[in-house]
Each structure stands twice: as structure tokens, then as C-alpha cells.
Motif scaffolding. Structure first.
Motif, PDB file in Angstrom:
ATOM      1  N   LYS A  16      77.302  82.179  16.137  1.00  9.14           N
ATOM      2  CA  LYS A  16      76.527  82.477  15.065  1.00  9.14           C
ATOM      3  C   LYS A  16      75.128  82.152  14.878  1.00  9.14           C
ATOM      4  O   LYS A  16      74.095  82.788  14.742  1.00  9.14           O
ATOM      5  CB  LYS A  16      77.379  82.276  13.658  1.00  9.14           C
ATOM      6  CG  LYS A  16      76.510  83.025  12.543  1.00  9.14           C
ATOM      7  CD  LYS A  16      77.155  82.609  11.178  1.00  9.14           C
ATOM      8  CE  LYS A  16      76.405  83.334  10.143  1.00  9.14           C
ATOM      9  NZ  LYS A  16      76.223  82.414   8.828  1.00  9.14           N
ATOM     10  N   ALA A  17      74.975  80.887  15.229  1.00  6.39           N
ATOM     11  CA  ALA A  17      73.593  80.428  15.293  1.00  6.39           C
ATOM     12  C   ALA A  17      72.910  80.891  16.514  1.00  6.39           C
ATOM     13  O   ALA A  17      71.899  81.294  16.547  1.00  6.39           O
ATOM     14  CB  ALA A  17      73.761  78.697  15.759  1.00  6.39           C
ATOM     15  N   ASP A  20      71.838  84.082  15.504  1.00  7.50           N
ATOM     16  CA  ASP A  20      70.651  84.091  14.548  1.00  7.50           C
ATOM     17  C   ASP A  20      69.264  83.842  15.264  1.00  7.50           C
ATOM     18  O   ASP A  20      68.120  84.339  15.094  1.00  7.50           O
ATOM     19  CB  ASP A  20      70.782  82.983  13.570  1.00  7.50           C
ATOM     20  CG  ASP A  20      71.996  83.411  12.391  1.00  7.50           C
ATOM     21  OD1 ASP A  20      72.294  84.583  12.238  1.00  7.50           O
ATOM     22  OD2 ASP A  20      72.524  82.394  11.654  1.00  7.50           O
ATOM     23  N   MET A  23      68.009  86.705  16.884  1.00  6.82           N
ATOM     24  CA  MET A  23      67.375  87.656  15.966  1.00  6.82           C
ATOM     25  C   MET A  23      65.971  87.292  15.858  1.00  6.82           C
ATOM     26  O   MET A  23      65.146  88.010  15.461  1.00  6.82           O
ATOM     27  CB  MET A  23      68.230  87.841  14.927  1.00  6.82           C
ATOM     28  CG  MET A  23      67.875  89.053  14.149  1.00  6.82           C
ATOM     29  SD  MET A  23      68.687  89.363  12.561  1.00  6.82           S
ATOM     30  CE  MET A  23      70.018  88.118  12.061  1.00  6.82           C
ATOM     31  N   GLN A  24      66.017  85.802  15.507  1.00  6.55           N
ATOM     32  CA  GLN A  24      64.708  85.263  15.067  1.00  6.55           C
ATOM     33  C   GLN A  24      63.762  85.446  16.380  1.00  6.55           C
ATOM     34  O   GLN A  24      62.365  85.744  16.007  1.00  6.55           O
ATOM     35  CB  GLN A  24      64.679  83.624  14.761  1.00  6.55           C
ATOM     36  CG  GLN A  24      65.511  83.633  13.295  1.00  6.55           C
ATOM     37  CD  GLN A  24      65.745  82.116  12.990  1.00  6.55           C
ATOM     38  OE1 GLN A  24      65.317  81.163  13.960  1.00  6.55           O
ATOM     39  NE2 GLN A  24      66.173  81.916  12.276  1.00  6.55           N
TER      40      GLN A  24
END
Length: 112
Positions: A16-17, A20, A23-24
Motif C-alpha cells: 500500500k505504501a 501510494d 501515485m505521489q
């Protein structure tokens, strides 16, 4: 068994990290691309504005130069006309003046 669940949830948290973070990074890339485009547009607008300002300045300088040249020509014509009137009014004095100026120029030229 508790260990495998802990490892499993740690892997899910890491995934998940990672997602994320991806995506960032994608958002950051998009923002940088948009900023680059905006800066390019701004630079193009500045270039066009400076080109117009330079062209206007050149045109103004050209007009001023033409006006000054015409004024100088008129002043030169007036001076020649005044000299011609003076010579016609006093021909003997003009010949004497010219002879004296020639004599002085000759003296100065031979003194070297």
C-alpha cells in the motif's frame, strides 16, 4: 502462525505504501510537466513582448534620426545660403578673406 499474519499484514502495508508512493510520484511528474509548460508559455509571451518593445524603440529611434538628419540638412542649406548672400553682398571682402585663410593654411602646412 501469528508470525505469518504479521508478515502478511506488513507486506500489505508495504504494498500500500509503495502504491501510494507511485501515485505521489505520478502526481509530482504531472505537476512538473504542467509547470514546465506554464514556464514555456510565459517565456514565449515575454519574448513576444520584448520583440514588440524593441521594434517600437527601433522605430522611434529611426524617426528621431530622420528628423535630426533633416534638421541638419536644413541648417547646412541655410548656412550655405547665408555664406552665398554674404559673398554676393561683399565680393571683395570675401576674396580677401579667402586669400587670408589660404595663406594661413599654407603657413600651417609648411611648418611641420
Amino acid at each position: 502462525m501469528a508470525r505469518t499474519q504479521t508478515n502478511g499484514s506488513a507486506e500489505k502495508n508495504a504494498e500500500k505504501a509503495y502504491a501510494d508512493l507511485e501515485m505521489q510520484i505520478a502526481t509530482l511528474k504531472s505537476d512538473v510537466a504542467q509547470l514546465t509548460s506554464t514556464l514555456g508559455d510565459f517565456a514565449q509571451a515575454q519574448k513576444e513582448q520584448l520583440g514588440v518593445a524593441a521594434s517600437d524603440s527601433i522605430d522611434a529611434a529611426k524617426k528621431l534620426g530622420i528628423a535630426k538628419a533633416e534638421a541638419a540638412q536644413a541648417q547646412a542649406r541655410d548656412a550655405v545660403a547665408g555664406a552665398e548672400r554674404a559673398v554676393r553682398a561683399n565680393p571683395m571682402a570675401s576674396v580677401g578673406f579667402a586669400a587670408g585663410a589660404g595663406f594661413l593654411a599654407g603657413l600651417l602646412a609648411t611648418r611641420r
